[in-house]
Structures are given as structure tokens and as C-alpha cells.
Design an enzyme around this catalytic site. Structure first.
Site, PDB file in Angstrom:
ATOM      1  N   GLU A 392       0.821  -1.207   0.000  1.00 38.41           N
ATOM      2  CA  GLU A 392       0.000   0.000   0.000  1.00 38.41           C
ATOM      3  C   GLU A 392       0.858   1.262   0.000  1.00 38.41           C
ATOM      4  OE1 GLU A 392      -2.688  -2.341   3.194  1.00 38.41           O
ATOM      5  OE2 GLU A 392      -2.407  -0.208   3.470  1.00 38.41           O
ATOM      6  N   THR A 639      -9.040   3.307   0.475  1.00 33.94           N
ATOM      7  CA  THR A 639      -8.370   2.918   1.713  1.00 33.94           C
ATOM      8  C   THR A 639      -7.135   2.067   1.486  1.00 33.94           C
ATOM      9  OG1 THR A 639      -9.850   1.024   1.942  1.00 33.94           O
ATOM     10  CG2 THR A 639     -10.497   3.059   3.045  1.00 33.94           C
ATOM     11  N   CYS A 640      -7.006   1.453   0.316  1.00 29.87           N
ATOM     12  CA  CYS A 640      -5.815   0.642   0.052  1.00 29.87           C
ATOM     13  C   CYS A 640      -4.556   1.476   0.103  1.00 29.87           C
ATOM     14  CB  CYS A 640      -5.930  -0.028  -1.316  1.00 29.87           C
ATOM     15  SG  CYS A 640      -6.082   1.146  -2.672  1.00 29.87           S
ATOM     16  N   GLY A 641      -4.650   2.758  -0.238  1.00 30.43           N
ATOM     17  CA  GLY A 641      -3.474   3.622  -0.259  1.00 30.43           C
ATOM     18  C   GLY A 641      -3.597   4.830   0.629  1.00 30.43           C
ATOM     19  N   VAL A 672     -10.325  -0.582  -2.696  1.00 29.24           N
ATOM     20  CA  VAL A 672      -9.537  -1.334  -3.679  1.00 29.24           C
ATOM     21  C   VAL A 672      -8.412  -2.027  -2.956  1.00 29.24           C
ATOM     22  CG1 VAL A 672     -10.070   0.173  -5.596  1.00 29.24           C
ATOM     23  CG2 VAL A 672      -8.077   0.655  -4.204  1.00 29.24           C
TER      24      VAL A 672
END
Length: 672
Positions: A392, A639-641, A672
Site C-alpha cells: 500500500e 483505503t488501500c493507499g 480497492v
């Protein structure tokens, strides 16, 4: 001397007999000091100075370090606080006389000649027949001819063929020379054998603990012992039972004690000892083997446990991939982070399984052990699956959406991980039981009780006043019995007929220790055992061994509140697209507003998938990127990154309004 207690209140049984045997086995200087302290109290019961043993005194500390010493003082009525051991004025002194008589050996008696052999070395010694064995060990330690072997490294063998003294005389350490009736001994230095065993990873933590009790060996070989203990933990972390875990904690409390200065290094070693979820390829070399977990938001707790419970240990070691039923989001970190966060929240809603302490931590209630076993597995996965989320963080400054997607789904080498935090802390008393580090002393039990109490409504049982004041002064005279009521309404008797036995000033300390031990240890031991097994199956025992309960609490669940210092770091770690520089400034102005302080975790949850702030946020990063549209649109989160996408809002007020609405609607499901 107070004499208000009945005969049943005076401990004359096995516990004092054990204390007498323990004391006889101590080094002569500790044995004599112990007897002197008891005799001082008996001879001058009104002298306050004899009833207070300061922990700052080196001789007192050395005595308390001897096996059974601290427990023995407690049995005799002494109470430990942060500065001293103190004997209450109402304590019964009849046990003092019992112990003094039991540890008296009488006149020295005639001299007995003894021969001690060490290889080709020989030493002749003479000791009075009524001398305790500990004096022989002290004489060997002082012998130049035998190499001055410290008493804690001495192994004595007797007979033909020679066998350890303990096999023929299990209580040899508490016996006199005349009781042993032996004239010759063969001496071995256990350190020589231990070095070979440590290098070959054959040693046990129990044998290592015995070596560490020798100050000379510890000081002269500290680095070697620490390195050996770390290697031993790495080799045993996946196979430890409760007993070895307890001994390992004892070793590392000496070699690598908890503290801020050592935390980073200890966490790094935990990772080295843990079977991390490194992506594995199938036999065809193409497909990545994973552990898929499909959970339902409406019943996250049960849907997760049903799959975790049936998983094999091999499956638990595969990279975890979380999907929420009915949602198309791919797990590139965000769903995984949200799952662990929401699983903790779901535990707080399971009244028949978990209950919350006054400060909001989780502690178990009686429930099937399989549930706590599965919960332990999930908490264990939170420790070892974080490596999968490292990808991430692999986005460059001012990354675009396309670059972010490529980074979180690519195959490049990962960088720093962002921890997976469970959305509810476990209580400290429960964690200590999980770590096989149960609180034993009254002071320790009170400390753990107070750790879970609200400052605005403290528990009277944790106060110093309860120890120093009379029940009449506390307004509790005649109000307490040797029983207590569990949260589910059941009554537990702390002794036979306890509900009918009224607590008095003479018995209140025994009651306090019994009730706290029942509540903080005995009532949760079975749940802790099952939970520990689950953790070890998923992540091994290293975290349970190397971290304190407080450190482990934060490693699992981070911080519930986002302080100003944390918010400042959040802002410093943010990479902001120039196209949204103004909106990003408004975003942080909103979070800095006093009325938004309590909403900071909700915003963190919306943008990262977790409302818990990491206790060590060195890997935390945050991104603010543009999205098309203006005031009429809600912001979005990836939210993945840790990415927030902001429309081109025209004012701070409009951003604040839409951000609050997005957080309340839970639109962070666009993962994602």
C-alpha cells in the site's frame, strides 16, 4: 500483637512448610537475614521500623529475589507497595514463631570431613554436622582449588556410578550435612554444558533461566546469552507451550526487558520469529496461493469465525485476502485493514462472549473455548498478515489514481508495512493471562485492576486506603463476605462457606487478594488458554514473549484517540496534489477544530479503513488527490493507499458538510 483471628485464619499448613523448605535452601546470608527480620518483629512488635522493609535496600532486594521469598512474606501478612514491604499493625504474628522454629537447626554439632572432586581437582572441607547444605555450596564457591564455581552453576553428583544429588535426595537443598549423611561429592560446572547446548539450540528456556540467576555468569557473558536467547526463541516460537513461554518471558525480562529504548528492536525480532504471509506459488508456478476470507458486514463476527475455525494451520500461513460479500472491491490492503478494525468492534457487541471494562477494553465471559480459539487466530493474523499490506505504501509523491492502482496490485518488491489494527483493545489482565504472566502479588493485582478502571469512578478495591484503613473507616464493616458476584449474576465463593464468612480487618487482605485473583485470573484462565493457542497457530509466540501487556495491547489495537501530536504527524506525512492544495488545507483545519476532535477517528476510518491510530506510525502515509466535480459531490476514499479524493469545494464549510456526510454514510466501502 493482634490476636483477634480464629485458628482457621492462621496458615499452618503446606504453604508455610514450603516457605521453611525454601528458606533453608537460600544462601546463608539471605537465610540469616530472613530469620533476623522475623525475629525483630517478634521481639519488638510495636516498633514500626521493623514492620517496613524498603525495596531500595540492596540486601532486602536480594532476599526477595530468592525463590519463594516474596510469596513467603505475603503469606506472613506483609503487603508490597511501590516503595516497601509493610506489615499491617493488625497482622497475626503466630506464623512468625512457627517459621522461626521450623528454620532453626540447633547447635552446630561436631565437624564432618567432606571431599569434593572436580575432574582431577580435589578439595577437603570440614563443616558442622547441623550446617545446612547451602553452606557447603558457599564453601565450594569460595574454593580456589575447585575453581570458585558460583553456587547457582554447581551440580553435585554422588554414588557409583555418579548421579545428580537431586535424584537421591529431592529435598537436598533444605537438608543439613548430618541429614544427608554423605562424605564425598563430584562437582560439575553446568555452565560448560550450557554453552554447548545454547550453541546447538538444544537448551531449554528453563535451563537458561537457571543460568541467568547467577549474577557472575550473566555479567561476564551477557551478549552471548542475549544472542543465544534470541536464537532459541526463533527456533522455538512456533512450538512453545505455556510452561516454556513463561520461562522464556522470565529470561527476556532479564536479558531484554520491556521499554521504549528496546521496543523497536524487540518488534523487529518478533517479525524474524513469525511465519509471515509471504506470497506462495502453486505447483504450476503461476497462481499465488492465498487464504480467502469472505465476510458479511451484517454478521461479521460469526461469518469470520466460521471460516477461521475450520482453517488449517497451513492455510493461516498463506497471504490473507479479504472480501466483503456482495462487494466487488479487491483486497489490496483496504478491505483487510477494515476487516480487522471492524472485527474488534463486533467483539464489543457480543455480550455473551466478551464484555468491556470501564475503559472500553475487552475481557472474556464464560463461553465455548472454540470461540476464543478462533478469536485468538484472528488477533494472531493481525500480527503476521501486515506484510501483505506493505505494498500500500509503494506510491510516489503526487501519484495519480492509475499509479496507485498499479502500485497496490503490482508484483514489485514491497516496502514498509502499515500495521493491521484490531478495532478493540484487549484488557491488560486478560493479556497477561494470555502471555502466561499472571499477576500474583496483591500490588500487581491492584495495578491490573486499576488499569481497566475509569478515573471518574475508581474501584475501591484498587485503592491504597483499602489496605491502610480499617473497614469501619471505609464504611465497609460487616458488608463484605468471602464471595463475589460475576457479571452474569453468579456468586463465586472464595473459600468453603465463603458467602457466610464476614471479612474482618484481620482477613481483609486475604479477601482482597482472593477476590482479585478470582476476577482477574481464575475467571478468564480457560478463555486465555484457548486464545493463546489460536494466536500461536497463526503468528507464533514471539510477540507474547517479548512484549509487555501494555506494548502488546498497542501493537494489536494502536490508539483509540488521535491526539494533536498525532494529527500533526498525519498532516506532515500527507502528500497533496497541487490541484487540491486549498481543499487539503481546509480538510486539516476541520480536523484541528476542537468540535471535530472526537470525529478524528471516524475520518481516519473513512480514509484508511481503520479508526485506530498506530502506536508506532513510522510507516503511515496519506494522500490527497483531486476528483471531478464540485460542492454537490461527496469526497471518496481509496483505503488501500490511504487516499482521500476531494472535489473542488468552494469553501471550508462545504467541505466540512460533505465530509461529515460521507463518514456517516460509510462511503469508504469504495475499496480497492
Amino acid at each position: 500483637m493482634a490476636d483477634a483471628t480464629t485458628s482457621e485464619d492462621v496458615v499452618m499448613g503446606g504453604s508455610l512448610e514450603k516457605l521453611i523448605l525454601d528458606a533453608k535452601a537460600w544462601p546463608p546470608e539471605a537465610f540469616e537475614l530472613f530469620r533476623k527480620l522475623l525475629q525483630n518483629v517478634l521481639s519488638s512488635p510495636e516498633e514500626a521500623k521493623f514492620r517496613k522493609l524498603k525495596l531500595s535496600n540492596a540486601r532486602i532486594n536480594a532476599l526477595l529475589a530468592e525463590p519463594g521469598a516474596e510469596e513467603g512474606f505475603e503469606q506472613l501478612g506483609w503487603v508490597r507497595n511501590s516503595e516497601a514491604l509493610e506489615l499491617p499493625a493488625l497482622a497475626d504474628l503466630r506464623n512468625f514463631d512457627f517459621v522461626l522454629k521450623g528454620t532453626s537447626s540447633g547447635p552446630p554439632g561436631e565437624l564432618v570431613p567432606l571431599t569434593v572432586l572436580r575432574g582431577a581437582l580435589k578439595s577437603k572441607l570440614e563443616l558442622p554436622c547441623n550446617t545446612l547444605f547451602s553452606e557447603l555450596a558457599a564453601r565450594i564457591e569460595q574454593s580456589d582449588a575447585l575453581g570458585r564455581i558460583p553456587r547457582k552453576r554447581q551440580r553435585l553428583l554422588v554414588g557409583v556410578p555418579p548421579k545428580p544429588l537431586a535424584e537421591s535426595y529431592p529435598q537436598f537443598a533444605s537438608m543439613t550435612i548430618s541429614e544427608l549423611g554423605l562424605k564425598a561429592f563430584k562437582l560439575e560446572d553446568t555452565w560448560e554444558e550450557m554453552v554447548a547446548d545454547l550453541r546447538a539450540l538444544r537448551a531449554s528456556f528453563e535451563s537458561l533461566a537457571s543460568v541467568l540467576s547467577c549474577k557472575k555468569t550473566l555479567s561476564e557473558n551477557f551478549d552471548f546469552l542475549l544472542d543465544s536467547a534470541k536464537a532459541l526463541l526463533k527456533s522455538r516460537a512456533m512450538l512453545m507451550d505455556e510452561t516454556e513461554m513463561c520461562m522464556a518471558r522470565r529470561c527476556f525480562s532479564v536479558l531484554w526487558p520491556p521499554g521504549v529504548d528496546t521496543l523497536a528492536a524487540r518488534l523487529e525480532h518478533c517479525v524474524l520469529c513469525t511465519p509471515l504471509a509471504i506470497p506462495q506459488k502453486s505447483d504450476d508456478g503461476e497462481t499465488t496461493l492465498q487464504f480467502p476470507l469472505q465476510v458479511e458486514r451484517a454478521d461479521l463476527f460469526n461469518s469470520a469465525l466460521s471460516q477461521i475455525q475450520g482453517a488449517s494451520i497451513e492455510e493461516l500461513r498463506k497471504p490473507l485476502q479479504v472480501t466483503f460479500v456482495g462487494e466487488a472491491a479487491e483486497d489490496a490492503g483496504g478491505p483487510r485493514r477494515e476487516f480487522f478494525n471492524d472485527f474488534g468492534r463486533s467483539c464489543t457487541e457480543k455480550d455473551g462472549i466478551w464484555r468491556t471494562t470501564p475503559v472500553g477494553s475487552l475481557t472474556p465471559v464464560p463461553a465455548p473455548s472454540t470461540i476464543f480459539h478462533s478469536c485468538g487466530r484472528i488477533y494472531g493474523l493481525a500480527l503476521c498478515q501486515a506484510e501483505n499490506a506493505a505494498q500500500e505504501q509503494r506510491v510516489r509523491e503526487n501519484a495519480t489514481i492509475q499509479e496507485l492502482l498499479a502500485a497496490v496490485t503490482g508484483d514489485e518488491e514491497t516496502q514498509q508495512q502499515q500495521k493491521l489494527l484490531v478495532g478493540a483493545s484487549l484488557s491488560r489482565p486478560f493479556l497477561r493471562c494470555v502471555q502466561a504472566d499472571v499477576p500474583e502479588s496483591l500490588e500487581d493485582l491492584q495495578t491490573e485492576l486499576n488499569a481497566e478502571q475509569s478515573e471518574s469512578a475508581p474501584d475501591f478495591r484498587g485503592s491504597a486506603a483499602f489496605i491502610t484503613s480499617s473497614l469501619h473507616e471505609l464504611g465497609l464493616e460487616g458488608q463484605l463476605t468471602f464471595s463475589h458476584t460475576l457479571p452474569d449474576g453468579r456468586t463465586v465463593e472464595l473459600k468453603p462457606g465463603g458467602s457466610e464468612t464476614v471479612v474482618t480487618d484481620a482477613t481483609k487482605l486475604a479477601w482482597l487478594k482472593a477476590v482479585l485473583r478470582s476476577e482477574l485470573v481464575q475467571s478468564i484462565e480457560e478463555a486465555a488458554k484457548s486464545f493463546r493457542l489460536g494466536v500461536c497457530e497463526a503468528a507464533g509466540a514471539a510477540y507474547l514473549v517479548l512484549l509487555s501487556a501494555g506494548e502488546l495491547q498497542q501493537e494489536w489495537s494502536g490508539l483509540a484517540e488521535i491526539s494533536d501530536d498525532n494529527l500533526r504527524l498525519w498532516q506532515e506525512r500527507s502528500t497533496i496534489c497541487p490541484a487540491r492544495k486549498q481543499q487539503a488545507a481546509w480538510f486539516f483545519e476541520v480536523l484541528w477544530a476542537e468540535e471535530w476532535r472526537a470525529s478524528r477517528p471516524k475520518v481516519l476510518k473513512f480514509t484508511t479503513g481503520s479508526d485506530r491510530w498506530p502506536s508506532e506510525p513510522k510507516s503511515f502515509t496519506f494522500y490527497v488527490e483531486p476528483m471531478d466535480g464540485g460542492d454537490e459531490l461527496l469526497p471518496r476514499a481509496m483505503t488501500c493507499g490511504n487516499m482521500l479524493q476531494l472535489p473542488s469545494y468552494s469553501s471550508k464549510e462545504q467541505l466540512q458538510r460533505q465530509l461529515l456526510k460521507a463518514c456517516d454514510l460509510g462511503l469508504s466501502m469504495q475499496l480497492v
